[in-house]
Design an enzyme around this catalytic site. Structure first.
Site, PDB file in Angstrom:
ATOM      1  N   LYS A 134       0.823  -1.203   0.000  1.00  0.00           N
ATOM      2  CA  LYS A 134       0.000   0.000   0.000  1.00  0.00           C
ATOM      3  C   LYS A 134       0.862   1.260   0.000  1.00  0.00           C
ATOM      4  O   LYS A 134       1.955   1.287   0.576  1.00  0.00           O
ATOM      5  CB  LYS A 134      -0.899  -0.029   1.240  1.00  0.00           C
ATOM      6  CG  LYS A 134      -1.903   1.092   1.374  1.00  0.00           C
ATOM      7  CD  LYS A 134      -2.723   0.864   2.644  1.00  0.00           C
ATOM      8  CE  LYS A 134      -3.749   1.952   2.872  1.00  0.00           C
ATOM      9  NZ  LYS A 134      -4.553   1.671   4.106  1.00  0.00           N
ATOM     10  N   SER A 209      -9.218   2.062   3.087  1.00  0.00           N
ATOM     11  CA  SER A 209      -8.312   2.865   2.300  1.00  0.00           C
ATOM     12  C   SER A 209      -7.333   2.049   1.467  1.00  0.00           C
ATOM     13  O   SER A 209      -6.590   2.613   0.654  1.00  0.00           O
ATOM     14  CB  SER A 209      -7.540   3.810   3.222  1.00  0.00           C
ATOM     15  OG  SER A 209      -6.738   3.090   4.149  1.00  0.00           O
ATOM     16  N   SER A 233      -9.858  -0.665   6.718  1.00  0.00           N
ATOM     17  CA  SER A 233      -9.099  -0.469   5.477  1.00  0.00           C
ATOM     18  C   SER A 233      -8.439  -1.714   4.916  1.00  0.00           C
ATOM     19  O   SER A 233      -8.014  -1.730   3.770  1.00  0.00           O
ATOM     20  CB  SER A 233      -8.031   0.613   5.690  1.00  0.00           C
ATOM     21  OG  SER A 233      -8.638   1.861   5.907  1.00  0.00           O
TER      22      SER A 233
END
Length: 541
Positions: A134, A209, A233
């Site tokens: 990420k 996210s 997330s």
């Protein structure tokens, strides 16, 4: 910075990213201009992936992939190239990437192949395994932007502890994935990188996210990905893309080297965890992280050695069908009932679990997320004058600056709620045949299987467990079916429930995966994974 200036910065960053995709990996305009909502079939039909590359990228899971790598049936180089190419195709279809290092990955793969050929042994348990990370995770030499235009050119100087441990185990880093501006959203969109789409239905969210991780792994553009979770997330992207994922207890594995050291508060800590195709892959990553003894690098990590728990033949599982705030959509209800029926058929014990003040829990959680009314992240937005994305703007409108007295009281309220919820969990021992509390709690992963772009969904099914710091696993079950029609007799119990009810249409949600969530006790990841394996086995029967 003027509006034109931030737009130029974003355009330049996107152009630089596109330039890293080899020209012979570019999709024809005819495909790009006529994409269906479900883009998954394009990976096979586009003709860019060879039969061998399709076999590699669609292998069962990482454990199976590593067996091929370590036996030398597949080289690290050909595996890496296959996933680089598939990630490049994914980028053109659904936009999950924000940084690419295909050349560095090739070099690393060749070095690993050379080592195996000369030494006759692997570097470590992950030898030759490509892994995606990420945006907010530090990967040395790669960008870390958190979706802010102001950080478009920011490059990490070191690896996060989680990255370092995976590299030493033989993993290969080849790309980083998108997240929303600020990170505090369950949809992945930013002015810097654009919108990431769900590969199963591009009209809907890929989650957030860690939406880039969910989307990339969902279409097999990565064997496994590393994400983070402060409010869902890891779990929303895993759920929306039909994947397995775990949100561990925040202190179990090292978060050092993520989010550039700021979150804006310290009462609800983010945790790092994998998203992938099987529970044995999830456990593999957790074992590698734990074997690295991260407590020697990060003072927050609990120094607990990984002790695998036996998979129970008869687990005692609580079921929370809804949180008494927002009723799950029909496919979510069907998935939970499917799992309950299969668990009963497999001989497991099922106990009804009544939610405990979940709406109040959300009110506590939201205040913790924005104790400074978002001032810490607003600063990055104001540097360039870029607009705030819709979901974050709605949260900013609701956020309130807390004074010291209010913050202190909030800490007390959180600890009191944690204490009461633990007692509520322990009280289940009066319902079980064992006289012990439930082994785990089964819940919907969210109220909906995904949601339309720029919609603000109910987070409670996810954020509840961040407030309590309980580990959670996401398990794939089914997908939305035409027969999952709206219940015309249901009467919503509040405005949030009404919004969620009105949002649903089985045609709108066509092809979206449907998952469930399994919740465990604080710092008991081994036990949760073992129960999850029993549940997953029952689901597959």
């Amino acid at each position: 910075m003027s509006a034109a200036a931030w737009q130029e910065t974003a355009a330049a960053a996107q152009a630089e990213l596109k330039s890293k995709i080899p020209k012979d990996w570019l999709l024809p305009e005819a495909i790009l201009s006529s994409k269906p909502r479900n883009v998954i079939p394009i990976f096979r039909s586009c003709g860019l992936l060879t039969g061998r590359e399709l076999e590699i990228t669609e292998v069962e899971d990482c454990v199976a992939l590593l067996e091929q790598l370590h036996s030398r049936k597949w080289s690290a180089l050909e595996v890496t190239v296959a996933f680089c190419k598939r990630a490049a195709i994914a980028q053109q279809l659904i936009n999950p990437l924000m940084n690419i290092d295909f050349e560095g990955a090739r070099k690393r793969a060749m070095d690993l192949d050379d080592h195996l050929n000369k030494q006759g042994k692997v570097v470590g348990p992950l030898h030759g395994l490509p892994i995606s990370f990420k945006d907010l995770t530090d990967v040395k030499g790669m960008k870390i932007t958190l979706g802010f235009v102001a950080l478009a050119d920011h490059v990490s100087e070191t690896d996060a502890v989680a990255v370092q441990s995976l590299r030493e185990a033989g993993a290969i880093v080849y790309c980083k994935t998108t997240m929303p501006q600020t990170g505090m959203a369950l949809e992945t969109i930013s002015n810097l990188w654009g919108r990431t789409l769900n590969p199963f239905n591009t009209d809907l969210s890929s989650g957030g996210s860690s939406g880039g991780e969910g989307a990339l792994n969902g279409c097999h553009g990565a064997p496994i990905g590393i994400a983070t979770d402060i409010g869902g997330s890891i779990r929303a992207p895993a759920s929306f893309n039909g994947l397995y994922g775990i949100r561990p207890t925040s202190r179990r594995f090292s978060y050092k080297g993520n989010a550039m050291g700021f979150t804006g508060q310290a009462a609800i800590l983010s945790s790092i965890g994998p998203i992938g195709r099987s529970l044995r892959d999830i456990e593999l990553i957790l074992k590698v992280w734990n074997a690295f003894e991260p407590w020697n690098y990060d003072p927050v990590v609990a120094p607990i050695k990984w002790q695998p728990a036996p998979v129970p033949t008869k687990a005692t599982i609580g079921v929370m069908y809804w949180d008494e705030v927002v009723m799950p959509h029909p496919p979510m209800q069907r998935a939970v009932q499917m799992v309950v029926d299969k668990l009963k058929a497999a001989g497991h014990e099922i106990i009804d679990f009544k939610p405990y003040r979940h709406r109040e829990a959300w009110d506590l959680t939201f205040k913790h997320y924005y104790p400074t009314a978002g001032s810490n992240v607003k600063e990055f937005i104001e540097r360039t004058g870029e607009p705030v994305i819709p979901a974050v703007a709605k949260y900013f409108d609701r956020a309130k600056m807390l004074d010291v007295h209010e913050l202190t009281q909030l800490f007390k309220d959180q600890r009191q709620y944690q204490t009461e919820y633990l007692a509520h969990w322990i009280a289940t021992k009066t319902q079980t045949s064992t006289g012990k509390p439930i082994d785990a709690l089964l819940t919907p992963s969210m109220a909906s299987a995904s949601f339309p772009h720029d919609y603000l969904p109910w987070w409670g099914y996810l954020s509840q467990w961040n407030l309590l710091d309980y580990p959670c696993v996401i398990l794939p079950v089914t997908s939305v079916k035409p027969e999952d029609t709206k219940d015309s007799l249901y009467t919503p119990v509040n405005p949030l429930d009404q919004e969620t009810y009105d949002m649903y249409d089985p045609e709108k949600f066509a092809d979206i995966p449907v998952c469930v969530q399994l919740v465990g006790r604080n710092l008991q990841e081994e036990q949760l994974v073992a129960v999850a394996m029993a549940v997953d086995e029952a689901i597959k029967q």
